[in-house]
Design a protein around this motif. Structure first.
Motif, mmCIF file in Angstrom:
data_model
loop_
_atom_site.group_PDB
_atom_site.id
_atom_site.type_symbol
_atom_site.label_atom_id
_atom_site.label_comp_id
_atom_site.label_asym_id
_atom_site.label_seq_id
_atom_site.Cartn_x
_atom_site.Cartn_y
_atom_site.Cartn_z
ATOM 1 N N ALA A 14 0.825 -1.214 0.000
ATOM 2 C CA ALA A 14 0.000 0.000 0.000
ATOM 3 C C ALA A 14 0.855 1.258 0.000
ATOM 4 O O ALA A 14 0.529 2.240 -0.679
ATOM 5 C CB ALA A 14 -0.925 -0.002 1.223
ATOM 6 N N GLY A 17 2.327 1.473 -3.483
ATOM 7 C CA GLY A 17 1.247 1.717 -4.430
ATOM 8 C C GLY A 17 0.694 3.118 -4.331
ATOM 9 O O GLY A 17 0.373 3.752 -5.340
ATOM 10 N N GLY A 23 -1.577 1.320 -6.768
ATOM 11 C CA GLY A 23 -2.643 0.555 -6.140
ATOM 12 C C GLY A 23 -2.128 -0.530 -5.212
ATOM 13 O O GLY A 23 -2.719 -0.815 -4.205
ATOM 14 N N GLY A 25 -1.591 -3.861 -6.042
ATOM 15 C CA GLY A 25 -1.841 -5.222 -6.510
ATOM 16 C C GLY A 25 -0.680 -5.809 -7.287
ATOM 17 O O GLY A 25 -0.484 -7.024 -7.299
ATOM 18 N N SER A 54 -6.548 -9.718 -4.007
ATOM 19 C CA SER A 54 -5.811 -8.469 -4.200
ATOM 20 C C SER A 54 -6.761 -7.305 -4.516
ATOM 21 O O SER A 54 -6.605 -6.199 -3.978
ATOM 22 C CB SER A 54 -4.805 -8.633 -5.342
ATOM 23 O OG SER A 54 -4.254 -7.393 -5.709
ATOM 24 N N MET A 58 -7.486 -3.844 -2.583
ATOM 25 C CA MET A 58 -7.268 -2.581 -3.327
ATOM 26 C C MET A 58 -8.360 -1.545 -3.027
ATOM 27 O O MET A 58 -8.107 -0.342 -3.099
ATOM 28 C CB MET A 58 -7.266 -2.874 -4.828
ATOM 29 C CG MET A 58 -6.408 -1.945 -5.650
ATOM 30 S SD MET A 58 -4.738 -2.473 -5.551
ATOM 31 C CE MET A 58 -4.912 -4.098 -6.226
ATOM 32 N N THR A 61 -6.988 0.202 0.024
ATOM 33 C CA THR A 61 -5.819 1.025 -0.323
ATOM 34 C C THR A 61 -6.263 2.262 -1.090
ATOM 35 O O THR A 61 -5.824 3.382 -0.808
ATOM 36 C CB THR A 61 -4.835 0.218 -1.194
ATOM 37 O OG1 THR A 61 -4.498 -1.000 -0.544
ATOM 38 C CG2 THR A 61 -3.571 1.023 -1.456
ATOM 39 N N SER A 169 -6.549 -4.729 -15.019
ATOM 40 C CA SER A 169 -6.842 -4.740 -13.586
ATOM 41 C C SER A 169 -7.659 -5.968 -13.218
ATOM 42 O O SER A 169 -7.337 -6.688 -12.271
ATOM 43 C CB SER A 169 -7.603 -3.461 -13.213
ATOM 44 O OG SER A 169 -8.051 -3.520 -11.880
ATOM 45 N N GLY A 175 -4.145 -2.511 -9.668
ATOM 46 C CA GLY A 175 -5.011 -1.339 -9.675
ATOM 47 C C GLY A 175 -5.103 -0.683 -11.038
ATOM 48 O O GLY A 175 -6.094 -0.059 -11.377
ATOM 49 N N ILE A 203 -8.687 3.834 -9.302
ATOM 50 C CA ILE A 203 -8.405 2.483 -8.813
ATOM 51 C C ILE A 203 -9.450 2.052 -7.789
ATOM 52 O O ILE A 203 -9.942 0.914 -7.816
ATOM 53 C CB ILE A 203 -6.989 2.439 -8.191
ATOM 54 C CG1 ILE A 203 -5.934 2.487 -9.296
ATOM 55 C CG2 ILE A 203 -6.797 1.200 -7.324
ATOM 56 C CD1 ILE A 203 -4.526 2.690 -8.785
ATOM 57 N N ALA A 207 -11.778 -1.085 -8.510
ATOM 58 C CA ALA A 207 -11.611 -2.236 -7.612
ATOM 59 C C ALA A 207 -12.954 -2.681 -7.043
ATOM 60 O O ALA A 207 -13.174 -3.879 -6.837
ATOM 61 C CB ALA A 207 -10.648 -1.870 -6.480
#
Length: 273
Positions: A14, A17, A23, A25, A54, A58, A61, A169, A175, A203, A207
């Protein structure tokens, strides 16, 4: 020990990302796939469950990073919603592609993909933004230092690019920021910090769409997700704070090396079975 490892993984993914708008992932998925080859605890992980878990992480995150970037006033809401018009349907298409993919093929494809991403991260600072043509949507951003930057994009082009990003994605559990941020900077002239913050909102929305699809298909390992989410939530906030104070180039260099090593490892794992 494995639960602590998951918490640390969610936290580190995180932070990285959020700093670069990726993101997280792109770190969580290969980490879970590599760990599945080394310990019995993760042996039940498949490409589908790694991606589904994941993408659920996300959401947290993306939300925590977006809330932090909203306080910094660096999110372009209009652009993010236009990008989501492409990334949302693209994410659903990616989920459909992912549902029957073979494990070894997934490892090889994903390994090649993250090596390409590392190459994009390597060359992006050497490429100047393309000149804007036509009218389209014109936006401006005033940086904390007082400098005003004008950027813009054609909605049809932005939605087409976002669809491809959303597809990757849903397919790979990332992400999408690893592709969207360079595209926003190079093609549309977004200031880097604005691109990262806007990418995190896109994202977050994408997600949600792809996670609901993966949950309906039974592709989420809920206990793993519960261990990853706390780290993802706080890591997203910390990453956004770090992004404001640094150029992030040092982190980009470290991430590139990490991605190449993991990419080669995944390709090897996929070829040798």
């Amino acid at each position: 020990m494995e639960w602590i490892l998951l918490v640390i993984l969610g936290f580190a993914a995180a932070i990285l990302g959020s700093i670069m708008g990726l993101g997280g992932g792109i770190i969580i998925v290969p980490a879970l796939m590599v760990l599945s080859a080394y310990t019995v605890f993760f042996e039940g992980i498949t490409p589908q469950t790694a991606v589904g878990t994941s993408l659920l992480v996300m959401i947290f995150t993306g939300l925590s990073s977006t809330l932090a970037y909203m306080k910094q006033k660096t999110v372009d809401y209009k652009a993010a919603l236009i990008f989501f018009c492409g990334s949302g349907p693209g994410a659903l298409f990616g989920v459909w592609l992912n549902k029957d993919i073979n494990t070894n093929n997934f490892l090889v494809f994903f390994g090649c993909f993250i090596i390409i991403v590392s190459f994009i991260l390597m060359v992006r600072k050497y490429i100047k933004p393309l000149k804007r043509r036509g009218t389209g949507i014109i936006r401006s951003y005033t940086a904390p230092g007082g400098e005003t930057v004008t950027y813009g994009f054609q909605p049809s082009v932005a939605i087409a690019i976002s669809f491809v990003v959303g597809m990757c994605s849903g397919l790979f559990g990332i992400g999408g920021g690893s592709m969207m941020v360079p595209a926003m900077i190079l093609l549309f002239g977004f200031p880097p910090h604005l691109a990262v913050a806007t990418s995190m909102l896109m994202i977050f929305l994408s997600a949600i769409v792809s996670s609901v699809s993966h949950i309906s298909l039974g592709n989420v390992e809920w206990l793993y997700a519960l261990a990853l989410i706390p780290g993802a939530w706080y890591g997203g906030k910390i990453g956004a704070a770090i992004n404001r104070k640094m150029t992030s180039q040092a982190v980009v260099n470290m991430l590139r090396i990490f991605l190449v090593i993991i990419g080669i490892r995944l390709i090897y794992q996929g070829i040798t079975g």
